[in-house]
Design a protein around this motif. Sequence first.
Motif, PDB file in Angstrom:
ATOM      1  N   ALA A  78       0.847  -1.202   0.000  1.00  0.00           N
ATOM      2  CA  ALA A  78       0.000   0.000   0.000  1.00  0.00           C
ATOM      3  C   ALA A  78       0.879   1.247   0.000  1.00  0.00           C
ATOM      4  O   ALA A  78       0.549   2.258   0.601  1.00  0.00           O
ATOM      5  CB  ALA A  78      -0.922  -0.007   1.216  1.00  0.00           C
ATOM      6  N   ALA A  79       2.008   1.167  -0.699  1.00  0.00           N
ATOM      7  CA  ALA A  79       2.962   2.267  -0.647  1.00  0.00           C
ATOM      8  C   ALA A  79       2.484   3.496  -1.410  1.00  0.00           C
ATOM      9  O   ALA A  79       2.793   4.630  -1.041  1.00  0.00           O
ATOM     10  CB  ALA A  79       4.309   1.807  -1.204  1.00  0.00           C
ATOM     11  N   ARG A  80       1.716   3.297  -2.480  1.00  0.00           N
ATOM     12  CA  ARG A  80       1.346   4.405  -3.374  1.00  0.00           C
ATOM     13  C   ARG A  80       0.037   5.048  -2.939  1.00  0.00           C
ATOM     14  O   ARG A  80      -0.915   4.354  -2.582  1.00  0.00           O
ATOM     15  CB  ARG A  80       1.221   3.881  -4.806  1.00  0.00           C
ATOM     16  N   GLU A 120      -0.848   2.468   8.699  1.00  0.00           N
ATOM     17  CA  GLU A 120      -1.822   3.524   8.446  1.00  0.00           C
ATOM     18  C   GLU A 120      -2.227   3.548   6.974  1.00  0.00           C
ATOM     19  O   GLU A 120      -3.405   3.708   6.634  1.00  0.00           O
ATOM     20  CB  GLU A 120      -1.226   4.879   8.859  1.00  0.00           C
ATOM     21  N   ARG A 121      -1.246   3.385   6.088  1.00  0.00           N
ATOM     22  CA  ARG A 121      -1.562   3.356   4.655  1.00  0.00           C
ATOM     23  C   ARG A 121      -2.428   2.151   4.317  1.00  0.00           C
ATOM     24  O   ARG A 121      -3.308   2.237   3.440  1.00  0.00           O
ATOM     25  CB  ARG A 121      -0.270   3.345   3.837  1.00  0.00           C
ATOM     26  N   GLU A 141      -2.858 -10.309   2.317  1.00  0.00           N
ATOM     27  CA  GLU A 141      -2.130 -10.013   3.564  1.00  0.00           C
ATOM     28  C   GLU A 141      -2.577  -8.673   4.162  1.00  0.00           C
ATOM     29  O   GLU A 141      -1.769  -7.758   4.347  1.00  0.00           O
ATOM     30  CB  GLU A 141      -0.616 -10.028   3.333  1.00  0.00           C
ATOM     31  N   PRO A 142      -3.848  -8.525   4.494  1.00  0.00           N
ATOM     32  CA  PRO A 142      -4.349  -7.215   4.943  1.00  0.00           C
ATOM     33  C   PRO A 142      -3.829  -6.779   6.297  1.00  0.00           C
ATOM     34  O   PRO A 142      -3.860  -5.575   6.600  1.00  0.00           O
ATOM     35  CB  PRO A 142      -5.871  -7.422   4.985  1.00  0.00           C
ATOM     36  N   THR A 143      -3.384  -7.694   7.163  1.00  0.00           N
ATOM     37  CA  THR A 143      -2.943  -7.279   8.500  1.00  0.00           C
ATOM     38  C   THR A 143      -1.438  -7.078   8.600  1.00  0.00           C
ATOM     39  O   THR A 143      -0.936  -6.784   9.684  1.00  0.00           O
ATOM     40  CB  THR A 143      -3.387  -8.309   9.558  1.00  0.00           C
ATOM     41  N   ASP A 144      -0.714  -7.257   7.480  1.00  0.00           N
ATOM     42  CA  ASP A 144       0.707  -6.917   7.515  1.00  0.00           C
ATOM     43  C   ASP A 144       0.851  -5.455   7.948  1.00  0.00           C
ATOM     44  O   ASP A 144       0.133  -4.580   7.457  1.00  0.00           O
ATOM     45  CB  ASP A 144       1.347  -7.099   6.136  1.00  0.00           C
TER      46      ASP A 144
END
Length: 500
Positions: A78-80, A120-121, A141-144
């Motif tokens: 979710a970097a972008r 947060e992202r 992997e939503p909880t990473d």
Amino acid sequence: MMPVALRLDSVSFSYRDSIPILIDVCCELHAGWTALVAPNGTGKTTLLRLIAGELMPETGSLVSEPRHARIAWCRQSAARLSDEIRGFAELPDGAARRWLGRLELDPADLGRWPTLSPGERRRWQIGAALAAAPDVLLLDEPTDHLDGDARQLLIDVLGRFEGVGLLVSHDRSLLAALAHTTARIHGCGVELRRCGFEEATSAWREENEGRRKAREKIRREERRLRKRLGQRRSDLQSADASVGRRGRTKGRKDSDSRTMAASIRAQKGAARLSREAAVVRDQITRKKDALEAVRFDKDRGGPVRLAFRPAEQPRIASLHVPALEAGDTRLLVDVGVEVRRESRIWIAGPNGAGKTTLLRALHAEATLAPDRLLHLPQELDPEAVAALLRSIRDAAAETRGRLLAIAATLGAEPERLLETDEPSPGEARKLWVACGLARGVAACFLDEPTNHLDLPAIERLEAALADYPGAIVLVSHDPRLAEVCTKETWRIAEGRLLRS
């Protein structure tokens, strides 16, 4: 109206390197959460990409009922700051505001997106997907990167989703809370069970153990038959020798009829032994065919042994600054800490508190040579991974073999790593760790080291770090990992670093 099902009919796919990923996959997903489980590199993300329409199957089709279902996909990274996230923050309607409230998101935070923590992202990414009201929601992997509070918040929010949900995760608490169906990628196919992760995994494990025992039984029977065949061959050789002797010699008192009768008896005995040997050979062939038909999964990987040379100096890194900042945001004040060669430190705190920033600052102040340190960031740069793969392929055979052997102990497949240009995030992580450990590093700076790893790899890494005699500075939301691998805690709370 929510879709009744998402159906995959005879779907097959492989990448350009000709490694088959999925072959003739047939399954149907209904409303509710389905856990998708498999070792790293076996096709979980590929399957999500096919469902999302980013990849096209080589054969077969994917059909939703009703047609034209809205599909949202939350990728591993979710970097972008995407257009979808910007649009979500700007939506004036009540549905968007409800998701903002449920996920505790503040649109003003988007102005400092580069300094937001990965956790947060991740919440922003998932919020944007839910606000789009999808019929099908794909989560990778939503909880990473999420702390305990954020993880529970996400579980509560996702539990309200009413569409078809497909969940890829190594987080057992998340799978137990959400998934009532479990799918696994196995042998390039997909197997589905209408039960939770633990129950499905236990059933697959029992079935695999049953197949292993069946193979062992067949092997024992085959060995017994081979021993029996060896005895029959020995008896047959003796019988053939006896027939030959009967034909060549005859005592002075033997009549021709007596000699002939004895020779006939010997020939019949040899023929009987020959028939018995043929029967045994046929039985052995059938056992070999049965053995080929019964396959079981062998455990991939094994214990990880870390090469180690202690640091020459007692102090590895020290950081003394009046404040620690990320961009224009002040995260910590009055920082005065050091890492010694025997340190085992867990840096804990909520998302956005400054854990990663502190770890990076400590790593930057390290006095050891770079090849004596292992720094594992939360997310690996794809270009750095590609460069690492090239260096491994160009390395001497002995060096390459040592690195790949360590990667294999974490459950990676060395042949696949050498053949592919796009390893999965989990495979890339295993390879990065393997290259660091092979150097005999004196200290490990680890930022969420279990991100993207499958469960067996997490357990092996945990055991290896517990035995590792060097310094460890660990950022992790996994209290079990921290308990096993560290001895002191640095907790960040309200801009202060509390040590215990």
